[in-house]
Each structure stands twice: as C-alpha cells, then as structure tokens.
Design a protein around this motif. Structure first.
Motif, PDB file in Angstrom:
ATOM      1  N   VAL A  20       0.875  -1.179   0.000  1.00 23.71           N
ATOM      2  CA  VAL A  20       0.000   0.000   0.000  1.00 23.71           C
ATOM      3  C   VAL A  20       0.909   1.224   0.000  1.00 23.71           C
ATOM      4  CG1 VAL A  20      -1.838   1.256   1.182  1.00 23.71           C
ATOM      5  CG2 VAL A  20      -1.761  -1.248   1.319  1.00 23.71           C
ATOM      6  N   GLY A  21       0.808   2.065  -1.025  1.00 22.89           N
ATOM      7  CA  GLY A  21       1.708   3.207  -1.116  1.00 22.89           C
ATOM      8  C   GLY A  21       1.036   4.440  -1.683  1.00 22.89           C
ATOM      9  N   ASN A  22       1.663   5.586  -1.450  1.00 17.84           N
ATOM     10  CA  ASN A  22       1.257   6.821  -2.128  1.00 17.84           C
ATOM     11  C   ASN A  22       2.435   7.312  -2.956  1.00 17.84           C
ATOM     12  OD1 ASN A  22       2.999   8.167  -0.333  1.00 17.84           O
ATOM     13  ND2 ASN A  22       1.344   8.782   1.040  1.00 17.84           N
ATOM     14  N   GLU A  23       2.471   8.599  -3.279  1.00 16.98           N
ATOM     15  CA  GLU A  23       3.530   9.105  -4.156  1.00 16.98           C
ATOM     16  C   GLU A  23       4.917   9.004  -3.538  1.00 16.98           C
ATOM     17  OE1 GLU A  23       0.745  10.628  -3.394  1.00 16.98           O
ATOM     18  OE2 GLU A  23      -0.227  11.486  -5.158  1.00 16.98           O
ATOM     19  N   THR A  24       4.992   9.077  -2.193  1.00 17.43           N
ATOM     20  CA  THR A  24       6.301   9.185  -1.552  1.00 17.43           C
ATOM     21  C   THR A  24       6.576   8.128  -0.489  1.00 17.43           C
ATOM     22  OG1 THR A  24       5.402  10.772   0.048  1.00 17.43           O
ATOM     23  CG2 THR A  24       6.414  11.672  -1.954  1.00 17.43           C
ATOM     24  N   GLU A  25       5.534   7.491   0.032  1.00 15.58           N
ATOM     25  CA  GLU A  25       5.702   6.545   1.134  1.00 15.58           C
ATOM     26  C   GLU A  25       4.912   5.275   0.858  1.00 15.58           C
ATOM     27  OE1 GLU A  25       6.358   9.775   4.748  1.00 15.58           O
ATOM     28  OE2 GLU A  25       4.534   8.570   4.720  1.00 15.58           O
ATOM     29  N   ALA A  26       5.289   4.199   1.561  1.00 14.64           N
ATOM     30  CA  ALA A  26       4.583   2.931   1.360  1.00 14.64           C
ATOM     31  C   ALA A  26       4.773   2.025   2.569  1.00 14.64           C
ATOM     32  CB  ALA A  26       5.090   2.235   0.100  1.00 14.64           C
ATOM     33  N   LEU A  27       3.849   1.075   2.697  1.00 16.71           N
ATOM     34  CA  LEU A  27       3.896   0.062   3.741  1.00 16.71           C
ATOM     35  C   LEU A  27       3.754  -1.311   3.106  1.00 16.71           C
ATOM     36  CD1 LEU A  27       1.351   1.680   6.254  1.00 16.71           C
ATOM     37  CD2 LEU A  27       3.853   1.918   6.279  1.00 16.71           C
ATOM     38  N   LEU A  28       4.327  -2.305   3.754  1.00 15.22           N
ATOM     39  CA  LEU A  28       4.068  -3.696   3.408  1.00 15.22           C
ATOM     40  C   LEU A  28       3.287  -4.335   4.541  1.00 15.22           C
ATOM     41  CD1 LEU A  28       7.496  -4.968   1.984  1.00 15.22           C
ATOM     42  CD2 LEU A  28       5.506  -4.161   0.698  1.00 15.22           C
ATOM     43  N   HIS A 121      -9.052 -16.050  14.095  1.00 17.74           N
ATOM     44  CA  HIS A 121      -8.166 -16.942  13.359  1.00 17.74           C
ATOM     45  C   HIS A 121      -7.346 -17.703  14.389  1.00 17.74           C
ATOM     46  CE1 HIS A 121      -6.134 -18.468   9.869  1.00 17.74           C
ATOM     47  NE2 HIS A 121      -4.951 -18.020  10.250  1.00 17.74           N
ATOM     48  N   ASP A 122      -6.857 -18.882  14.024  1.00 14.93           N
ATOM     49  CA  ASP A 122      -6.164 -19.711  15.010  1.00 14.93           C
ATOM     50  C   ASP A 122      -4.706 -19.295  15.167  1.00 14.93           C
ATOM     51  OD1 ASP A 122      -5.397 -20.622  12.540  1.00 14.93           O
ATOM     52  OD2 ASP A 122      -5.655 -22.752  12.976  1.00 14.93           O
ATOM     53  N   ALA A 123      -4.541 -18.068  15.614  1.00 13.55           N
ATOM     54  CA  ALA A 123      -3.238 -17.509  15.951  1.00 13.55           C
ATOM     55  C   ALA A 123      -3.412 -16.764  17.276  1.00 13.55           C
ATOM     56  CB  ALA A 123      -2.748 -16.569  14.852  1.00 13.55           C
ATOM     57  N   VAL A 124      -2.293 -16.424  17.928  1.00 11.79           N
ATOM     58  CA  VAL A 124      -2.411 -15.927  19.302  1.00 11.79           C
ATOM     59  C   VAL A 124      -3.036 -14.534  19.396  1.00 11.79           C
ATOM     60  CG1 VAL A 124      -0.485 -17.330  20.139  1.00 11.79           C
ATOM     61  CG2 VAL A 124      -0.046 -14.994  19.348  1.00 11.79           C
ATOM     62  N   ASP A 125      -2.787 -13.694  18.412  1.00  9.80           N
ATOM     63  CA  ASP A 125      -3.246 -12.293  18.518  1.00  9.80           C
ATOM     64  C   ASP A 125      -3.444 -11.729  17.110  1.00  9.80           C
ATOM     65  OD1 ASP A 125      -4.009 -10.071  19.974  1.00  9.80           O
ATOM     66  OD2 ASP A 125      -1.967  -9.312  20.236  1.00  9.80           O
ATOM     67  N   ALA A 126      -4.172 -12.452  16.270  1.00  8.69           N
ATOM     68  CA  ALA A 126      -4.270 -12.117  14.851  1.00  8.69           C
ATOM     69  C   ALA A 126      -5.017 -10.808  14.632  1.00  8.69           C
ATOM     70  CB  ALA A 126      -4.973 -13.238  14.103  1.00  8.69           C
ATOM     71  N   CYS A 127      -4.511 -10.009  13.700  1.00  5.65           N
ATOM     72  CA  CYS A 127      -5.118  -8.725  13.346  1.00  5.65           C
ATOM     73  C   CYS A 127      -5.235  -8.600  11.829  1.00  5.65           C
ATOM     74  CB  CYS A 127      -4.266  -7.555  13.846  1.00  5.65           C
ATOM     75  SG  CYS A 127      -4.212  -7.385  15.632  1.00  5.65           S
ATOM     76  N   SER A 128      -6.248  -7.885  11.394  1.00  7.08           N
ATOM     77  CA  SER A 128      -6.285  -7.353  10.039  1.00  7.08           C
ATOM     78  C   SER A 128      -6.030  -5.857  10.124  1.00  7.08           C
ATOM     79  CB  SER A 128      -7.637  -7.651   9.379  1.00  7.08           C
ATOM     80  OG  SER A 128      -7.700  -8.985   8.928  1.00  7.08           O
ATOM     81  N   PHE A 129      -5.950  -5.186   8.958  1.00  2.00           N
ATOM     82  CA  PHE A 129      -5.618  -3.765   8.950  1.00  2.00           C
ATOM     83  C   PHE A 129      -6.538  -2.979   8.030  1.00  2.00           C
ATOM     84  CE2 PHE A 129      -1.553  -5.854   9.892  1.00  2.00           C
ATOM     85  CZ  PHE A 129      -1.154  -5.152  11.026  1.00  2.00           C
ATOM     86  N   ARG A 130      -6.858  -1.774   8.475  1.00  2.00           N
ATOM     87  CA  ARG A 130      -7.387  -0.738   7.595  1.00  2.00           C
ATOM     88  C   ARG A 130      -6.332   0.358   7.538  1.00  2.00           C
ATOM     89  NH1 ARG A 130      -9.546   3.695   9.319  1.00  2.00           N
ATOM     90  NH2 ARG A 130     -10.481   2.774  11.179  1.00  2.00           N
ATOM     91  N   ILE A 131      -5.854   0.644   6.342  1.00  2.00           N
ATOM     92  CA  ILE A 131      -4.799   1.643   6.138  1.00  2.00           C
ATOM     93  C   ILE A 131      -5.408   2.824   5.397  1.00  2.00           C
ATOM     94  CG2 ILE A 131      -2.558   2.098   5.057  1.00  2.00           C
ATOM     95  CD1 ILE A 131      -1.988  -0.927   5.390  1.00  2.00           C
ATOM     96  N   SER A 132      -5.227   4.025   5.940  1.00  2.00           N
ATOM     97  CA  SER A 132      -5.920   5.201   5.414  1.00  2.00           C
ATOM     98  C   SER A 132      -4.938   6.305   5.051  1.00  2.00           C
ATOM     99  CB  SER A 132      -6.916   5.734   6.451  1.00  2.00           C
ATOM    100  OG  SER A 132      -7.813   4.720   6.854  1.00  2.00           O
ATOM    101  N   TYR A 133      -5.285   7.000   3.963  1.00  2.00           N
ATOM    102  CA  TYR A 133      -4.495   8.144   3.502  1.00  2.00           C
ATOM    103  C   TYR A 133      -5.400   9.029   2.656  1.00  2.00           C
ATOM    104  CZ  TYR A 133      -1.340  10.834   0.506  1.00  2.00           C
ATOM    105  OH  TYR A 133      -0.729  11.852  -0.185  1.00  2.00           O
ATOM    106  N   ALA A 134      -5.393  10.317   2.950  1.00  2.00           N
ATOM    107  CA  ALA A 134      -6.138  11.307   2.166  1.00  2.00           C
ATOM    108  C   ALA A 134      -7.616  10.924   2.010  1.00  2.00           C
ATOM    109  CB  ALA A 134      -5.488  11.501   0.797  1.00  2.00           C
ATOM    110  N   GLY A 135      -8.194  10.420   3.086  1.00  2.00           N
ATOM    111  CA  GLY A 135      -9.606  10.095   3.069  1.00  2.00           C
ATOM    112  C   GLY A 135      -9.969   8.801   2.378  1.00  2.00           C
ATOM    113  N   LYS A 136      -8.964   8.013   1.986  1.00  2.00           N
ATOM    114  CA  LYS A 136      -9.223   6.736   1.322  1.00  2.00           C
ATOM    115  C   LYS A 136      -8.751   5.603   2.225  1.00  2.00           C
ATOM    116  CE  LYS A 136      -8.732   8.830  -3.247  1.00  2.00           C
ATOM    117  NZ  LYS A 136      -7.938   8.918  -4.477  1.00  2.00           N
ATOM    118  N   HIS A 137      -9.489   4.506   2.211  1.00  2.00           N
ATOM    119  CA  HIS A 137      -9.256   3.407   3.134  1.00  2.00           C
ATOM    120  C   HIS A 137      -9.049   2.103   2.364  1.00  2.00           C
ATOM    121  CE1 HIS A 137     -10.676   6.174   6.223  1.00  2.00           C
ATOM    122  NE2 HIS A 137     -11.776   6.357   5.514  1.00  2.00           N
ATOM    123  N   VAL A 138      -7.954   1.414   2.697  1.00  2.00           N
ATOM    124  CA  VAL A 138      -7.637   0.116   2.102  1.00  2.00           C
ATOM    125  C   VAL A 138      -7.643  -0.932   3.205  1.00  2.00           C
ATOM    126  CG1 VAL A 138      -5.909  -1.254   0.890  1.00  2.00           C
ATOM    127  CG2 VAL A 138      -6.253   1.158   0.274  1.00  2.00           C
TER     128      VAL A 138
END
Length: 254
Positions: A20-28, A121-138
């Motif tokens: 997930v990235g924008n013009e200058t930054e990104a996350l994996l 999920h069968d993991a100890v502390d499982a999480c999903s993510f919502r990643i937001s930038y400029a009013g948009k959500h992934v």
C-alpha cells in the motif's frame, strides 16, 4: 490529486505480502516470502524500496512473517506487530527491530493512519488492517474464520479491500485434506470461503467501495475460476481482481 497504489506481491498459503503506497511513502503488510523474493517482486513492479516505511505483521504463521526479519534488516525497516505475535514467532524469524501495536488502537506511520483490528483466526493475537491516507481506506482482510462485527464494520469503510476468498466448500469437503484439517479451515477460527466472502460484500459494502482483490486462495481447495465465478454477479458494480500464489498483481490506483 492524492492517490493510493496497491498490489499483492504474493497471496496464498505459500506466502503473503501486500503493498500500500502513495507518491512518496509505502507500507508492506506481511512478508511471507523470502527477503530475496520480495525484493525481486518489488523490482518487477518498479517500486523503490526507499519509499517503504515499515512492515506490518498480521500474525505469526510462517506464510505471513517468514521474510520479515531479513527484509527489515536489509532495508532498515521497523517491523510492527503485537508482543504476543512476536513471542509466538519462531526465534529465527523474529525481527531485529520490532515495534509494538495493540489491536483496535489506531497509530500513525508517516502519512498513513493504520488501524489494526482483532479477527477470528487460530493464531495468538491475529489482526487485520485498515490503512488510510487522504480520506481513502484500504483493507487487508485475510485469514479470517468468520466475518465478525468488527470485520463487517471495517469492511464497510473501505474503498478497496484485499479480501480472503480461501476455499470452495465442495472442493474442501471432497478434497485430500484429513478430516481435522477440513474442520479447521471451515471453522470460525479458520478461513473465509468464496461464499462467505461474497456474502460479506453483498451485506456490508459501503457506497465508496469499488475494488476487491480476491486473496489467499487455497491451492488445494479452490481455483481462480471458482473464486471469480462466485463474484460474477457483482462485476458491474465493482472492480474484482484475482491475486496469485505465484506472481504479483498489477499496481492498482485507488
């Protein structure tokens, strides 16, 4: 105009990594392939590694964290995860530069707002993510046993989602897995089927949702054709793409 680019560098039980990235930054999100393979796939997509700010880990299963330690070390990236997830990982893959987050507590990474939320999920502390930038959500929503109220609520906020469509119910029940493993996959601590994922879309999509990437398809209990067919009725309203166990998807602009 601000934009987000997304792609699945890998998606499946043999390895997962979502960009997930924008013009200058990104996350994996996740690093379930080797660091070498992930660097090759970043290069294939002409993604400059210097854009990357962090790696986020959903849970301790190896297909989600196998390459996190080495990739983080090579690229000088912090690896964000919960303390419980860190302790549950094999020591050989525990990152050298862990940073902690807690489920259901929002935090900032550069220009991105990250909301990790608990899932079943069968993991100890499982999480999903919502990643937001400029009013948009992934959303990155895989490895989910059932779409609980939290998953439903976060799904309804998203403009684009990596959505688990793991198995076809008939293929799973008539397939080669031993009975106990079939029960695990289909349980509320396992994975979402094609039909369950489609029901989540039908009942909880927000008006702003326009892109769904069908993710984490099983190599034994699903086919791309079956997953795609399940969503055929919704293609007039949404862009629906398949991810792959073997290659990256195209970069999609949100």
């Amino acid at each position: 105009m601000s934009r987000i680019e997304i792609c699945a560098l890998a998606s499946g039980s043999n390895g997962n990594c979502y960009y997930v990235g924008n013009e200058t930054e990104a996350l994996l999100v996740d690093a379930g392939l080797s660091a070498r393979q992930l660097q090759l796939r970043l290069a294939e997509k002409q993604i400059n590694p210097s854009k990357l700010k962090a790696i986020l880990i959903t849970h301790e299963h190896s297909d989600h964290c196998r390459g996190a330690r080495v990739l983080g070390k090579r690229l000088g990236l912090p690896v964000y995860l919960t303390k419980k997830t860190f302790l549950a990982m094999r020591k050989a893959v525990q990152p050298d530069t862990p940073r902690w987050f807690e489920a259901n507590q929002e935090f900032q990474l550069g220009e991105f707002t990250v909301f990790p939320f608990a899932k079943q999920h069968d993991a100890v502390d499982a999480c999903s993510f919502r990643i937001s930038y400029a009013g948009k959500h992934v959303g990155v929503m895989t490895d989910i046993g059932e779409a609980c109220e939290r998953v439903q609520a976060e799904f309804s906020r998203c403009h684009a989602v990596f959505l688990e469509s793991n198995y076809d119910e008939g293929m799973l029940m008539n397939g080669p897995y031993p009975y106990f493993l079939k029960q695990r996959v289909a349980s509320t601590q396992g994975h979402l089927s094609n039909e369950q994922a489609c029901m989540l879309l039908k009942e909880h999509a927000g008006e702003q949702l326009h892109t769904i990437l069908l993710s984490h398809l099983s190599g034994e209990n699903n086919t791309p054709e079956k997953a795609a067919e399940t969503f055929d009725a919704y293609r007039q309203n949404y862009r629906i793409e398949l991810t792959s166990r073997h290659a990256s998807t195209d970069l999609i602009v949100i």
